[in-house]
Motif scaffolding. Structure first.
Motif, PDB file in Angstrom:
ATOM      1  N   THR A 101      42.931  41.500  39.542  1.00 29.45           N
ATOM      2  CA  THR A 101      43.182  42.717  38.163  1.00 29.45           C
ATOM      3  C   THR A 101      42.290  44.062  38.442  1.00 29.45           C
ATOM      4  N   LEU A 102      43.510  44.412  37.510  1.00 28.78           N
ATOM      5  CA  LEU A 102      42.945  45.874  37.550  1.00 28.78           C
ATOM      6  C   LEU A 102      43.346  46.763  35.856  1.00 28.78           C
ATOM      7  N   MET A 103      42.629  48.014  35.957  1.00 26.66           N
ATOM      8  CA  MET A 103      42.895  48.687  34.742  1.00 26.66           C
ATOM      9  C   MET A 103      43.280  50.020  35.967  1.00 26.66           C
ATOM     10  N   VAL A 104      44.230  50.991  34.750  1.00 22.94           N
ATOM     11  CA  VAL A 104      44.535  52.357  35.632  1.00 22.94           C
ATOM     12  C   VAL A 104      45.099  52.915  33.693  1.00 22.94           C
ATOM     13  N   SER A 105      44.866  54.671  34.696  1.00 24.36           N
ATOM     14  CA  SER A 105      44.928  55.676  33.712  1.00 24.36           C
ATOM     15  C   SER A 105      46.172  54.382  32.615  1.00 24.36           C
ATOM     16  N   PRO A 106      46.533  54.721  31.542  1.00 28.25           N
ATOM     17  CA  PRO A 106      45.320  55.332  30.343  1.00 28.25           C
ATOM     18  C   PRO A 106      44.511  54.230  29.638  1.00 28.25           C
ATOM     19  N   GLN A 107      44.049  53.585  30.149  1.00 25.36           N
ATOM     20  CA  GLN A 107      43.708  52.549  29.855  1.00 25.36           C
ATOM     21  C   GLN A 107      42.390  52.319  30.203  1.00 25.36           C
ATOM     22  N   VAL A 108      41.524  53.348  31.355  1.00 24.64           N
ATOM     23  CA  VAL A 108      40.448  54.091  31.196  1.00 24.64           C
ATOM     24  C   VAL A 108      40.853  54.884  31.680  1.00 24.64           C
ATOM     25  N   GLN A 109      40.451  56.304  30.747  1.00 26.02           N
ATOM     26  CA  GLN A 109      40.347  57.860  31.091  1.00 26.02           C
ATOM     27  C   GLN A 109      39.410  58.362  31.981  1.00 26.02           C
ATOM     28  N   TYR A 110      39.538  58.988  32.964  1.00 22.97           N
ATOM     29  CA  TYR A 110      38.333  59.680  34.035  1.00 22.97           C
ATOM     30  C   TYR A 110      37.358  60.222  33.128  1.00 22.97           C
ATOM     31  N   GLY A 111      36.396  60.231  33.084  1.00 15.76           N
ATOM     32  CA  GLY A 111      35.137  61.055  32.431  1.00 15.76           C
ATOM     33  C   GLY A 111      34.764  60.477  31.729  1.00 15.76           C
ATOM     34  N   THR A 112      35.356  59.254  31.048  1.00 18.32           N
ATOM     35  CA  THR A 112      34.986  58.864  29.914  1.00 18.32           C
ATOM     36  C   THR A 112      33.671  57.821  29.620  1.00 18.32           C
ATOM     37  N   PRO A 113      32.469  58.227  29.557  1.00 21.12           N
ATOM     38  CA  PRO A 113      31.097  56.530  30.133  1.00 21.12           C
ATOM     39  C   PRO A 113      31.478  55.270  29.022  1.00 21.12           C
ATOM     40  N   CYS A 114      31.411  54.386  29.284  1.00 22.42           N
ATOM     41  CA  CYS A 114      31.612  53.292  29.612  1.00 22.42           C
ATOM     42  C   CYS A 114      31.040  51.897  30.490  1.00 22.42           C
ATOM     43  N   THR A 115      30.811  51.099  29.881  1.00 20.90           N
ATOM     44  CA  THR A 115      30.266  50.248  30.922  1.00 20.90           C
ATOM     45  C   THR A 115      31.714  48.858  31.574  1.00 20.90           C
ATOM     46  N   VAL A 116      31.543  49.166  32.805  1.00 20.35           N
ATOM     47  CA  VAL A 116      32.656  47.730  33.282  1.00 20.35           C
ATOM     48  C   VAL A 116      31.963  46.537  33.541  1.00 20.35           C
ATOM     49  N   THR A 117      32.922  45.337  33.353  1.00 21.42           N
ATOM     50  CA  THR A 117      32.264  44.196  33.284  1.00 21.42           C
ATOM     51  C   THR A 117      33.055  42.934  34.393  1.00 21.42           C
ATOM     52  N   ALA A 118      33.112  42.903  35.468  1.00 21.56           N
ATOM     53  CA  ALA A 118      33.919  42.064  35.717  1.00 21.56           C
ATOM     54  C   ALA A 118      33.799  40.123  36.421  1.00 21.56           C
ATOM     55  N   LYS A 119      34.084  39.775  35.419  1.00 19.68           N
ATOM     56  CA  LYS A 119      33.504  38.091  35.291  1.00 19.68           C
ATOM     57  C   LYS A 119      34.632  37.661  36.731  1.00 19.68           C
ATOM     58  N   VAL A 120      33.903  36.234  37.423  1.00 18.29           N
ATOM     59  CA  VAL A 120      34.665  35.858  37.892  1.00 18.29           C
ATOM     60  C   VAL A 120      34.479  33.995  38.404  1.00 18.29           C
ATOM     61  N   TRP A 121      35.563  33.415  38.345  1.00 17.85           N
ATOM     62  CA  TRP A 121      35.315  31.914  37.720  1.00 17.85           C
ATOM     63  C   TRP A 121      34.928  31.372  39.523  1.00 17.85           C
ATOM     64  N   MET A 122      34.195  32.109  39.746  1.00 18.45           N
ATOM     65  CA  MET A 122      33.969  30.976  41.540  1.00 18.45           C
ATOM     66  C   MET A 122      34.398  29.515  41.597  1.00 18.45           C
ATOM     67  N   ARG A 123      32.959  29.640  40.387  1.00 20.42           N
ATOM     68  CA  ARG A 123      32.317  27.669  41.050  1.00 20.42           C
ATOM     69  C   ARG A 123      33.719  27.109  40.014  1.00 20.42           C
ATOM     70  N   GLY A 124      34.855  27.511  39.120  1.00 13.19           N
ATOM     71  CA  GLY A 124      36.059  26.635  38.563  1.00 13.19           C
ATOM     72  C   GLY A 124      35.352  26.950  36.964  1.00 13.19           C
ATOM     73  N   PRO A 125      36.438  26.874  36.190  1.00 14.48           N
ATOM     74  CA  PRO A 125      36.618  27.371  34.766  1.00 14.48           C
ATOM     75  C   PRO A 125      35.297  26.688  33.761  1.00 14.48           C
TER      76      PRO A 125
END
Length: 332
Positions: free
Chosen positions: A296-320
């Motif tokens: 999955t992904l996000m592109v502009s305008p969901q994220v704006q270049y230069g905006t301070p932020c924290t990006v978090t990715a979660k993956v249910w590798m072991r199952g839901p």
């Protein structure tokens, strides 16, 4: 690449404006890079009429390290084959400033993306050690990751336990052979960026240029390594993922996805890369990592270049039914 309807292919008289690139380089370098830039300048002074793969590799490498902005007309690369030539020169000659090659990334690893770019298979790019972070990564600035933002991606990234050298001509690796060489998989974030802002939106006419530029890699951040015995399914084909961006004022957004978006399974993406490299005489080494493409992904305008932020990715590798594996990237 195939020229788009609104972006005609530059002619050889405009490919590239070497004086312009030289001016950018010489006007923006740090002192410790002066010998390298002077060497680059000497190439132009000798009267090179058209940039070859080695010259373009130098331009892209220095621009990446020095956080410089380029124009697509100055570094135009017309095809994927020529983009891969530039990548090869970068890997051969510029690990001193980019870091050693520690793996590969796969791009356009889904049918809609390939159709939009006018290609029949994904593309690939080398990952250099300076741009691969493991575990809790320090905050990074947008500027050090490139001059333009293409996408934030949540991916599954494999680490190899054994090398996968080239096979004999005409022979291919099976998925089972590739799986046997895997040490682990981890959740990962890629910030896809580039040095040529006017090459966006990414399309057929700028494909070669963007892929030559490390295949749009800005940085990869790798999370917890999970051994095959702990995967929810043997092929990781329906692993749920979530990508979230939170701003400093509490604003934010998130998107969900699934690993099947990546060629049906991230293992299929990995197997494609192994055979693609093998057919070109290239090896994957023990310990190499492979970013398989965006679940999955996000592109502009969901994220704006230069905006301070924290990006978090979660993956249910072991199952839901289990807690997700989590990885974060802080951008300032």
């Amino acid at each position: 690449g195939v020229p788009g309807p609104h972006h005609p292919r530059p002619t050889e008289t405009t490919r590239p404006d070497l004086d312009s690139v030289r001016s950018i380089m010489l006007g923006s370098c740090h002192a410790k890079m002066l010998p390298f830039i002077v060497m680059l300048g000497a190439t132009f002074i000798q009267g090179l009429a058209m940039a070859d793969a080695g010259s373009l590799a130098k331009i892209f490498a220095v621009a990446r390290v020095q956080h410089l902005q380029l124009s697509k007309k100055d570094v135009y690369v017309p095809s994927l084959d020529e983009a891969y030539m530039v990548q090869s020169e970068m890997m051969k000659s510029h690990v001193d400033i980019l870091g050693e090659v520690v793996g590969w990334k796969v791009g356009a690893s889904n049918n809609p993306a390939m159709k939009r770019l006018g290609i029949a298979e994904p593309f690939r790019g080398p990952l250099f050690s300076s741009y691969v972070r493991r575990g809790a990564a320090d905050a990074m600035t947008w500027k050090e990751l490139g001059s333009a933002f293409a996408a934030l991606e949540c991916e599954l990234c494999f680490t190899l336990a054994n090398p996968l050298p080239p096979k004999q001509e005409g022979e291919r690796y099976s998925e089972e052979e590739v799986v046997a060489a895997i040490a682990s998989v981890c959740p990962a974030i890629e910030l896809a960026s580039l040095r040529t802002p006017d090459a966006l939106p990414f399309g057929p006419d700028t494909l070669g240029t963007c892929v030559a530029d490390s295949a749009l890699n800005g940085v990869c951040v790798l999370g917890e390594q999970i051994a095959p015995a702990d995967w929810a399914t043997p092929r990781l084909e329906k692993v749920a993922v979530k990508l979230a961006v939170a701003g400093t004022e509490g604003e934010g957004s998130e998107v969900d996805g699934e690993s099947s978006r990546v060629l049906g399974s991230p293992l299929q993406s990995l197997t494609w890369l192994v055979n693609h490299l093998s057919a070109r005489g290239l090896s994957l080494a023990k310990g190499h990592v492979v970013m398989t493409g965006a679940a999955t992904l996000m592109v502009s305008p969901q994220v704006q270049y230069g905006t301070p932020c924290t990006v978090t990715a979660k993956v249910w590798m072991r199952g839901p039914e289990h807690d997700p594996s989590v990885v974060e990237l802080k951008l300032t």
